[in-house]
Design a protein around this motif. Structure first.
Motif, PDB file in Angstrom:
ATOM      1  N   ILE A 136       0.858  -1.181   0.000  1.00 14.71           N
ATOM      2  CA  ILE A 136       0.000   0.000   0.000  1.00 14.71           C
ATOM      3  C   ILE A 136       0.894   1.231   0.000  1.00 14.71           C
ATOM      4  CG2 ILE A 136      -1.764   1.295   1.242  1.00 14.71           C
ATOM      5  CD1 ILE A 136      -2.789  -1.316   0.137  1.00 14.71           C
ATOM      6  N   VAL A 137       0.674   2.111  -0.954  1.00 15.30           N
ATOM      7  CA  VAL A 137       1.489   3.317  -1.092  1.00 15.30           C
ATOM      8  C   VAL A 137       0.608   4.542  -0.885  1.00 15.30           C
ATOM      9  CG1 VAL A 137       2.982   4.650  -2.611  1.00 15.30           C
ATOM     10  CG2 VAL A 137       2.995   2.137  -2.736  1.00 15.30           C
ATOM     11  N   PHE A 138       1.086   5.498  -0.106  1.00 19.87           N
ATOM     12  CA  PHE A 138       0.373   6.764   0.054  1.00 19.87           C
ATOM     13  C   PHE A 138       1.385   7.867   0.302  1.00 19.87           C
ATOM     14  CE2 PHE A 138       0.383   4.508   4.087  1.00 19.87           C
ATOM     15  CZ  PHE A 138       0.868   5.451   4.978  1.00 19.87           C
ATOM     16  N   THR A 139       0.938   9.100   0.207  1.00 23.78           N
ATOM     17  CA  THR A 139       1.812  10.241   0.466  1.00 23.78           C
ATOM     18  C   THR A 139       1.313  10.976   1.700  1.00 23.78           C
ATOM     19  OG1 THR A 139       0.533  11.705  -0.982  1.00 23.78           O
ATOM     20  CG2 THR A 139       2.369  10.514  -1.976  1.00 23.78           C
ATOM     21  N   THR A 140       2.238  11.623   2.394  1.00 21.25           N
ATOM     22  CA  THR A 140       1.893  12.350   3.601  1.00 21.25           C
ATOM     23  C   THR A 140       2.832  13.537   3.747  1.00 21.25           C
ATOM     24  OG1 THR A 140       1.505  12.139   5.994  1.00 21.25           O
ATOM     25  CG2 THR A 140       3.405  10.962   5.085  1.00 21.25           C
ATOM     26  N   ALA A 141       2.536  14.418   4.673  1.00 21.61           N
ATOM     27  CA  ALA A 141       3.416  15.560   4.944  1.00 21.61           C
ATOM     28  C   ALA A 141       4.668  15.087   5.665  1.00 21.61           C
ATOM     29  CB  ALA A 141       2.681  16.603   5.780  1.00 21.61           C
ATOM     30  N   ALA A 142       5.781  15.757   5.429  1.00 25.81           N
ATOM     31  CA  ALA A 142       7.070  15.329   5.973  1.00 25.81           C
ATOM     32  C   ALA A 142       7.099  15.340   7.494  1.00 25.81           C
ATOM     33  CB  ALA A 142       8.183  16.224   5.419  1.00 25.81           C
ATOM     34  N   ASP A 143       6.274  16.180   8.127  1.00 26.65           N
ATOM     35  CA  ASP A 143       6.289  16.284   9.587  1.00 26.65           C
ATOM     36  C   ASP A 143       5.079  15.618  10.234  1.00 26.65           C
ATOM     37  OD1 ASP A 143       4.422  18.026   8.635  1.00 26.65           O
ATOM     38  OD2 ASP A 143       4.994  19.707   9.932  1.00 26.65           O
ATOM     39  N   SER A 144       4.369  14.768   9.499  1.00 19.78           N
ATOM     40  CA  SER A 144       3.156  14.147  10.022  1.00 19.78           C
ATOM     41  C   SER A 144       3.475  12.952  10.915  1.00 19.78           C
ATOM     42  CB  SER A 144       2.260  13.688   8.870  1.00 19.78           C
ATOM     43  OG  SER A 144       2.861  12.588   8.196  1.00 19.78           O
ATOM     44  N   ILE A 145       2.464  12.507  11.663  1.00 12.48           N
ATOM     45  CA  ILE A 145       2.617  11.318  12.497  1.00 12.48           C
ATOM     46  C   ILE A 145       2.967  10.113  11.634  1.00 12.48           C
ATOM     47  CG2 ILE A 145       1.358   9.699  13.985  1.00 12.48           C
ATOM     48  CD1 ILE A 145      -0.253  12.048  15.028  1.00 12.48           C
ATOM     49  N   LEU A 146       2.349  10.006  10.453  1.00  7.95           N
ATOM     50  CA  LEU A 146       2.616   8.878   9.574  1.00  7.95           C
ATOM     51  C   LEU A 146       4.051   8.903   9.051  1.00  7.95           C
ATOM     52  CD1 LEU A 146      -0.703   8.786   7.518  1.00  7.95           C
ATOM     53  CD2 LEU A 146       0.017   7.245   9.349  1.00  7.95           C
ATOM     54  N   ALA A 147       4.559  10.109   8.766  1.00  4.94           N
ATOM     55  CA  ALA A 147       5.937  10.217   8.303  1.00  4.94           C
ATOM     56  C   ALA A 147       6.909   9.811   9.408  1.00  4.94           C
ATOM     57  CB  ALA A 147       6.225  11.641   7.829  1.00  4.94           C
ATOM     58  N   ARG A 148       6.631  10.250  10.644  1.00  6.39           N
ATOM     59  CA  ARG A 148       7.507   9.867  11.752  1.00  6.39           C
ATOM     60  C   ARG A 148       7.465   8.358  11.994  1.00  6.39           C
ATOM     61  NH1 ARG A 148       5.330  14.715  14.015  1.00  6.39           N
ATOM     62  NH2 ARG A 148       3.864  13.524  15.299  1.00  6.39           N
ATOM     63  N   GLU A 203      -1.761  19.972  -1.706  1.00  6.59           N
ATOM     64  CA  GLU A 203      -0.315  19.970  -1.821  1.00  6.59           C
ATOM     65  C   GLU A 203       0.357  19.900  -0.446  1.00  6.59           C
ATOM     66  OE1 GLU A 203       0.663  23.428  -4.013  1.00  6.59           O
ATOM     67  OE2 GLU A 203      -0.253  22.720  -5.887  1.00  6.59           O
ATOM     68  N   GLY A 204       1.683  19.703  -0.482  1.00  5.93           N
ATOM     69  CA  GLY A 204       2.450  19.661   0.750  1.00  5.93           C
ATOM     70  C   GLY A 204       2.558  18.274   1.338  1.00  5.93           C
ATOM     71  N   ARG A 205       2.040  17.281   0.618  1.00  6.93           N
ATOM     72  CA  ARG A 205       2.116  15.892   1.074  1.00  6.93           C
ATOM     73  C   ARG A 205       2.927  15.111   0.051  1.00  6.93           C
ATOM     74  NH1 ARG A 205      -2.149  18.381   2.900  1.00  6.93           N
ATOM     75  NH2 ARG A 205      -2.977  17.877   4.962  1.00  6.93           N
ATOM     76  N   ASP A 206       4.242  15.261   0.134  1.00  8.99           N
ATOM     77  CA  ASP A 206       5.134  14.714  -0.882  1.00  8.99           C
ATOM     78  C   ASP A 206       6.000  13.570  -0.381  1.00  8.99           C
ATOM     79  OD1 ASP A 206       4.262  16.673  -2.731  1.00  8.99           O
ATOM     80  OD2 ASP A 206       5.604  18.135  -1.809  1.00  8.99           O
ATOM     81  N   THR A 207       5.811  13.169   0.885  1.00  8.84           N
ATOM     82  CA  THR A 207       6.598  12.067   1.423  1.00  8.84           C
ATOM     83  C   THR A 207       5.920  10.744   1.075  1.00  8.84           C
ATOM     84  OG1 THR A 207       7.386  13.426   3.266  1.00  8.84           O
ATOM     85  CG2 THR A 207       7.537  11.019   3.517  1.00  8.84           C
TER      86      THR A 207
END
Length: 241
Positions: A136-148, A203-207
């Motif tokens: 499963i692939v998705f994008t998120t913000a670099a500082d989000s809980i999911l990114a961490r 925008e802003g969800r490039d991770t």
């Protein structure tokens, strides 16, 4: 396939028309295909999409079945309502769904929910996802809980479901596994070639994040007599919650 499958009216003049056209395009069907399924004519299907129609409820039911959806979804009746408000179906039963069918139900892309442990405890987020090689692939913000979480390879749960409220039935798929950020250029290119998921949030969800499931399970609720239920299907006693 008829070129009509790619037809996209510049402006449908009703919400029903827009929903019918969008659902038809999603299924890759022409007006002729839908008309044959619904027992109608291509011209009337096109009229429903492009004008301000007043179809009968009988036709709406046939049209919804042809488009593999519900009258409520086509008319937007539940657009702003939480799902699951209707009564349970008569003699409903729950079935387990095998892993192969779970992947089929996910249908390559869509909107699901990710549950992850954050600083303030468990949190659940909706995500636009893409299936790429059983991940499963998705994008998120670099500082989000999911990114961490993906930076540490944390384990998360991912859930997707569909409800047919007209017949009180539906299915859900649950994936559990670790998430990781995608930074390798080859891996990023592979995902982009497969179709990068575009978040509705803007925008802003490039991770880029991938979920590699170690467990894939699913459940389905069936109601005897409802569309998609095998003939002669009967309840087989209570199921586990």
């Amino acid at each position: 396939m008829n070129k009509d499958a790619d037809r996209n009216p510049p402006h449908a003049t009703s919400d029903l028309g827009r929903r019918v056209a969008a659902r038809r395009a999603q299924l890759g069907l022409s007006c002729e295909d839908v008309a044959e399924r619904a027992g109608s004519t291509p011209g009337y299907v096109a009229y429903v999409e492009e004008q301000v129609p007043t179809p009968s409820i009988e036709f709406l039911v046939r049209l919804a079945n042809a488009l593999e959806t519900t009258v409520q979804d086509l008319t937007g009746y539940r657009a702003d309502l939480a799902p699951g408000g209707v009564h349970a179906g008569h003699r409903a039963r729950m079935e387990e769904v095998g892993e192969a069918e779970c992947w089929e139900l996910l249908d390559g892309h869509g909107v699901g929910r990710v549950a992850v442990e954050g600083r303030d405890g468990l949190a659940v987020f909706p995500v636009n996802y893409q299936v790429v090689e059983r991940e499963i692939v998705f994008t998120t913000a670099a500082d989000s809980i999911l990114a961490r979480a993906s930076a540490s390879g944390a384990e998360v749960a991912f859930e997707e479901d569909r409800l047919d409220e007209a017949f009180s039935q539906g299915w859900s798929v649950l994936l559990v596994g670790s998430v990781r950020r995608v930074s390798d250029e080859t891996a990023v290119r592979r995902i982009m070639d497969a179709g990068r998921p575009e978040p509705w949030a803007g925008e802003g969800r490039d991770t880029l994040v991938t979920l590699s499931p170690r467990r894939v399970t699913g459940r389905r609720i069936r109601v005897p007599g409802a569309p998609g239920t095998p003939s002669g299907s009967v309840a087989q006693g209570p199921s586990r919650a």
